[in-house]
Design a protein around this motif. Structure first.
Motif, PDB file in Angstrom:
ATOM      1  N   ILE A 178       9.027   9.174  -6.729  1.00  0.00           N
ATOM      2  CA  ILE A 178       9.521   8.226  -7.720  1.00  0.00           C
ATOM      3  C   ILE A 178       9.146   6.825  -7.278  1.00  0.00           C
ATOM      4  O   ILE A 178       9.488   6.398  -6.169  1.00  0.00           O
ATOM      5  CB  ILE A 178      11.035   8.378  -7.888  1.00  0.00           C
ATOM      6  CG1 ILE A 178      11.324   9.782  -8.419  1.00  0.00           C
ATOM      7  CG2 ILE A 178      11.581   7.325  -8.836  1.00  0.00           C
ATOM      8  CD1 ILE A 178      12.766  10.102  -8.575  1.00  0.00           C
ATOM      9  N   ASP A 179       8.406   6.147  -8.134  1.00  0.00           N
ATOM     10  CA  ASP A 179       7.954   4.809  -7.782  1.00  0.00           C
ATOM     11  C   ASP A 179       8.922   3.792  -8.386  1.00  0.00           C
ATOM     12  O   ASP A 179       9.435   4.001  -9.473  1.00  0.00           O
ATOM     13  CB  ASP A 179       6.540   4.593  -8.336  1.00  0.00           C
ATOM     14  CG  ASP A 179       5.845   3.430  -7.633  1.00  0.00           C
ATOM     15  OD1 ASP A 179       6.400   2.895  -6.657  1.00  0.00           O
ATOM     16  OD2 ASP A 179       4.746   3.067  -8.078  1.00  0.00           O
ATOM     17  N   GLU A 180       9.145   2.694  -7.681  1.00  0.00           N
ATOM     18  CA  GLU A 180       9.980   1.617  -8.194  1.00  0.00           C
ATOM     19  C   GLU A 180      11.363   2.133  -8.554  1.00  0.00           C
ATOM     20  O   GLU A 180      11.850   1.989  -9.656  1.00  0.00           O
ATOM     21  CB  GLU A 180       9.349   0.970  -9.442  1.00  0.00           C
ATOM     22  CG  GLU A 180       7.883   0.657  -9.312  1.00  0.00           C
ATOM     23  CD  GLU A 180       7.598  -0.459  -8.321  1.00  0.00           C
ATOM     24  OE1 GLU A 180       8.513  -1.248  -8.031  1.00  0.00           O
ATOM     25  OE2 GLU A 180       6.462  -0.519  -7.838  1.00  0.00           O
ATOM     26  N   GLN A 181      11.975   2.723  -7.607  1.00  0.00           N
ATOM     27  CA  GLN A 181      13.259   3.393  -7.782  1.00  0.00           C
ATOM     28  C   GLN A 181      14.326   2.535  -8.446  1.00  0.00           C
ATOM     29  O   GLN A 181      15.148   3.015  -9.195  1.00  0.00           O
ATOM     30  CB  GLN A 181      13.734   3.877  -6.414  1.00  0.00           C
ATOM     31  CG  GLN A 181      15.186   3.654  -6.091  1.00  0.00           C
ATOM     32  CD  GLN A 181      16.008   4.842  -6.504  1.00  0.00           C
ATOM     33  OE1 GLN A 181      15.492   5.791  -7.030  1.00  0.00           O
ATOM     34  NE2 GLN A 181      17.298   4.747  -6.280  1.00  0.00           N
ATOM     35  N   GLY A 233       0.795  -1.228   0.000  1.00  0.00           N
ATOM     36  CA  GLY A 233       0.000   0.000   0.000  1.00  0.00           C
ATOM     37  C   GLY A 233       0.822   1.270   0.000  1.00  0.00           C
ATOM     38  O   GLY A 233       0.538   2.222   0.731  1.00  0.00           O
ATOM     39  N   LYS A 234       1.815   1.320  -0.873  1.00  0.00           N
ATOM     40  CA  LYS A 234       2.662   2.506  -0.946  1.00  0.00           C
ATOM     41  C   LYS A 234       1.937   3.668  -1.622  1.00  0.00           C
ATOM     42  O   LYS A 234       2.193   4.831  -1.323  1.00  0.00           O
ATOM     43  CB  LYS A 234       3.960   2.189  -1.713  1.00  0.00           C
ATOM     44  CG  LYS A 234       4.837   1.167  -1.003  1.00  0.00           C
ATOM     45  CD  LYS A 234       6.130   0.901  -1.735  1.00  0.00           C
ATOM     46  CE  LYS A 234       5.942   0.111  -3.020  1.00  0.00           C
ATOM     47  NZ  LYS A 234       5.454  -1.243  -2.822  1.00  0.00           N
ATOM     48  N   THR A 235       1.019   3.341  -2.559  1.00  0.00           N
ATOM     49  CA  THR A 235       0.400   4.398  -3.357  1.00  0.00           C
ATOM     50  C   THR A 235      -0.383   5.386  -2.492  1.00  0.00           C
ATOM     51  O   THR A 235      -0.320   6.598  -2.712  1.00  0.00           O
ATOM     52  CB  THR A 235      -0.532   3.780  -4.424  1.00  0.00           C
ATOM     53  OG1 THR A 235       0.067   2.584  -4.899  1.00  0.00           O
ATOM     54  CG2 THR A 235      -0.738   4.718  -5.573  1.00  0.00           C
ATOM     55  N   VAL A 236      -1.118   4.859  -1.529  1.00  0.00           N
ATOM     56  CA  VAL A 236      -1.914   5.731  -0.673  1.00  0.00           C
ATOM     57  C   VAL A 236      -1.003   6.690   0.093  1.00  0.00           C
ATOM     58  O   VAL A 236      -1.311   7.879   0.256  1.00  0.00           O
ATOM     59  CB  VAL A 236      -2.734   4.879   0.328  1.00  0.00           C
ATOM     60  CG1 VAL A 236      -3.394   5.765   1.354  1.00  0.00           C
ATOM     61  CG2 VAL A 236      -3.754   4.054  -0.418  1.00  0.00           C
TER      62      VAL A 236
END
Ligand code: ADP
Ligand code: MG
Length: 702
Positions: free
Chosen positions: A405-408, A310-313
């Motif tokens: 930055i997602d999925e660094q 649940g990183k997006t939230v």
């Protein structure tokens, strides 16, 4: 003592001070990163040739490097255009061997008189007439003093250095030997009071041993890098990298950012609209972020959380801080499909709050693109979602205050920096939030990301069930098909993932198409959908929507579904050619199932025969669902350079240390770094410059 104080430090003495080094040699050494005597002292051997034993000719093995001793039988020139000099020698084992020279002087031939005893060193090759040594190093031995061990000149562990065109090993050895004469001037930079592991050698002894290991040296220790001399230098090298990152972090923290205090305008509304409450782990990480964002200096935070944690939230909450303070936030994803998922999520969440979400990728039409660019520049776009297209030159932000930055792990450090610089026009540095689903093992996190603070979402939302994983050879595909049918009859949905070695999207997409056709034939009456990277965005969205709504039973897909896709009713995943995928990717893929409350399964189809590594990977996948454990194993199997996928982290640039092998030194590294920063700050740069190339240092200081 008095004399040394007037001598310049060795990092200021150019190599031209040594004899035999003119400008052309200096230029060649420069290619190896060597410009000072200190560099030369730290130009450490890659390996050692063991010249301490004489090998009888009858025991020679192809491609071994050996010392032999024998009597010359004959010497002759071969006929033909490309003449070579052949010397035949015979030893006490009664066997003989040829030495072959392509380049030789006439006088050289005269040396090889029959009956003379000689020792040679070289690599054994298979020639037309049996084993040969080509261009061996050699010397003649006085018959009366001949013994069964190599002569003093030969008898040593001979260093083999990193070399470059036009510089022979022999030359490099000579220069290093000359440099050793200056060793007394090399400064010990570790504080006396530092508590070192007891076995480590003092600096100058360590350097001497590595350039000139005595014959008694434990060669297997040297080969493993565990020799006390090597360990002393590994410690200092790791220290240099660590200090560099700490400095970088310190520098960056001096920059100004606009403070983004918590807001009451959006956040309560946003939270109350979510169909769930934050997990404790999400709340904890969000609190850390909120604290960072309230400061005048940039947040530099890495959020690690396993697939589905649940990183997006959490990212959305951070973005609301920027937007509520009248500024922009940008979120960058590594793939188009993941960017689309984010766009969908963020639009659903933010549009009802009256926030304008805009989207930018490489695949847009010029018109769409221009509209997006305008909205970004005017500030009308409050949240910008996109791929790496976001950091291209033409993209100008109005007031970018937060970069997410997602999925660094898929982006290089320089890309991260490029996007940060987008916000610097107004003299403020954007806050940075980096999210990764590939947990970074602690050892690496400390050394590669010392410039970031770390938060971990160490808890999955409630109701997830661990995925049961099996590995099945593809010869049993019919059985797997039955299993798929069974799951669908029970009302479940299935992913069928097609993977190929080729990284080409076109070929992979075609394979997925073929598989979809085949599955339709083999599973009559079942609704099969297809998704791959070559489809248009709206086609992909339509297929995903149909699968989500339960209008498709099976989704044949390429690895595009690796990230972000969320369909709780899908409880079975088949991964074809699973033996070819890395652990991180397998774990990502598998994370698409196990999102609902029913027991989920993952079938890893593989093709015989399995390599050792593949077998290892599949068994790890069967044993655990824990992303951290998988990441640790991945690091062990592949090494840090590949796991991080980027050279610029500095980790891959280590000259002698090895992050994994030498992890036991890391607590000492931290201890000494603290001592130095507190009591000897003037030594810090000297240590960094001793070990890191200027290029790397400059790079890190951008
Ligand atoms: P990841 O960390 O892999 O990016 P996501 O942010 O995509 O994970 O979240 C995975 C799924 O879990 C999404 O469907 C999201 O809505 C859901 N989710 C997130 N947080 C919670 C929570 N606290 N409780 C229940 N579901 C949650
Ligand atoms: Mg995600």
């Amino acid at each position: 003592m008095e004399s040394t104080s007037s001598q310049p430090p060795l990092h200021q003495v150019p190599i031209s001070a040594l004899s035999g080094i003119g400008s052309s040699t200096a230029a060649k050494l420069q290619r190896l990163g060597i410009s000072t005597i200190q560099d030369l002292l730290l130009h450490l051997p890659l390996r050692y040739q063991d010249r301490t034993q004489i090998t009888p000719i009858n025991q020679l093995q192809h491609s071994a490097e050996v010392v032999i001793q024998g009597t010359i039988q004959s010497a002759h020139l071969t006929p033909g255009k490309r003449r070579s000099l052949i010397v035949k020698i015979k030893d006490d084992s009664g066997c003989s061997l040829q030495l072959r020279f392509f380049h030789f002087a006439a006088a050289q031939k005269q040396q090889f008189q029959s009956g003379r005893l000689m020792q040679c060193f070289g690599e054994v090759r298979r020639g037309q007439h049996g084993l040969e040594l080509i261009h061996p190093e050699y010397e003649f031995i006085n018959t009366s003093t001949a013994s069964l061990s190599p002569s003093a000149d030969m008898a040593a562990l001979t260093p083999v250095y990193p070399a470059t065109e036009g510089l022979t090993q022999k030359k490099i050895r000579q220069y290093c030997q000359q440099a050793l004469k200056y060793l007394a001037q090399l400064k010990e930079l570790l504080p006396d009071e530092a508590v070192l592991p007891p076995q480590l050698m003092p600096l100058s002894q360590a350097i001497t041993v590595l350039h000139n290991p005595p014959p008694s040296t434990n060669i297997s220790q040297l080969e493993q890098g565990s020799h006390p001399a090597q360990q002393r230098l590994c410690l200092e090298e790791l220290l240099a990298h660590h200090l560099n990152l700490l400095k970088l972090r310190f520098t960056k923290r001096q920059f100004k950012s606009s403070p983004l205090p918590a807001d009451t305008q959006y956040i309560p509304g946003f939270l109350s609209c979510l169909p769930f409450a934050l997990t404790q782990a999400q709340q904890k990480v969000y609190d850390e972020i909120a604290t960072d964002l309230a400061h005048h200096h940039p947040m530099l935070r890495l959020v690690q959380g396993d697939v589905g944690s649940g990183k997006t939230v959490v990212a959305a909450l951070a973005a609301l801080h920027a937007i509520a303070n009248g500024q922009q936030a940008a979120i960058m994803a590594p793939t188009e499909i993941l960017a689309e998922q984010h766009l969908e999520n963020f639009s659903n969440w933010f549009t009802p709050l009256g926030i304008s979400v805009c989207w930018l990728t490489g695949k847009m039409s010029t018109k769409e693109r221009n509209t997006a660019l305008e909205a970004i520049q005017s500030g009308q776009a409050q949240l910008v979602v996109g791929t790496h297209a976001l950091f291209q030159e033409q993209v100008l932000f109005h007031q970018l205050a937060l970069v997410i930055i997602d999925e660094q792990h898929r982006f290089g450090v320089h890309q991260r920096l490029a996007l940060t610089q987008k916000g610097e026009s107004n003299q403020y540095t954007p806050h940075q939030l980096i999210m990764t689903a590939t947990p970074i093992p602690r050892t690496l996190a400390m050394s590669a990301y010392a410039d970031l603070n770390c938060s971990v979402i160490d808890e999955l939302p409630p109701g997830r069930t661990p995925v049961n994983t099996v590995a099945i050879p593809d010869t049993r595909r019919p059985m797997v098909i039955q299993r798929v049918q069974h799951a669908i009859q029970e009302g479940r949905q299935v992913y069928w993932v097609c993977t190929l070695i080729e990284t080409s999207e076109a070929i992979e997409s075609q394979a997925a198409e073929e598989t979809a056709e085949l599955l339709k034939e083999q599973l009559p009456g079942i609704r099969v959908g297809l998704i791959h990277g070559r489809m248009k965005a709206n086609e992909k969205a339509a297929v995903m929507a149909a699968f989500k709504e339960g209008n498709l039973d099976l989704l044949a897909a390429t690895t595009v579904i690796e990230v972000g896709v969320n369909v709780p009713n899908a409880s079975l995943m088949i991964i074809e050619n699973s033996e070819r995928l890395g652990l991180a990717q397998l774990h990502q893929l598998r994370g698409r199932v196990g999102r609902g409350s029913v027991a989920s399964h993952c079938v890893l189809l593989y093709h015989h025969p399995l390599s050792h590594q593949s077998r290892e990977r599949l068994s790890i996948m069967r044993e655990t669902n824990d992303g951290f454990l998988i990441a640790e194993k991945d690091l062990q199997l592949r090494g840090p350079g590949e796991v991080l996928g980027t050279r610029q982290t500095g980790v891959a640039n280590l000259k002698i240390a090895d992050i994994l092998r030498d992890q036991a030194l890391l607590p000492t590294v931290q201890h000494i770094a603290q001592l130095l920063l507190t009591h000897y700050p003037e030594r810090v740069d000297t240590i960094i410059e001793r070990w890191l190339d200027q290029e790397v240092i400059n790079y890190a200081r951008v």
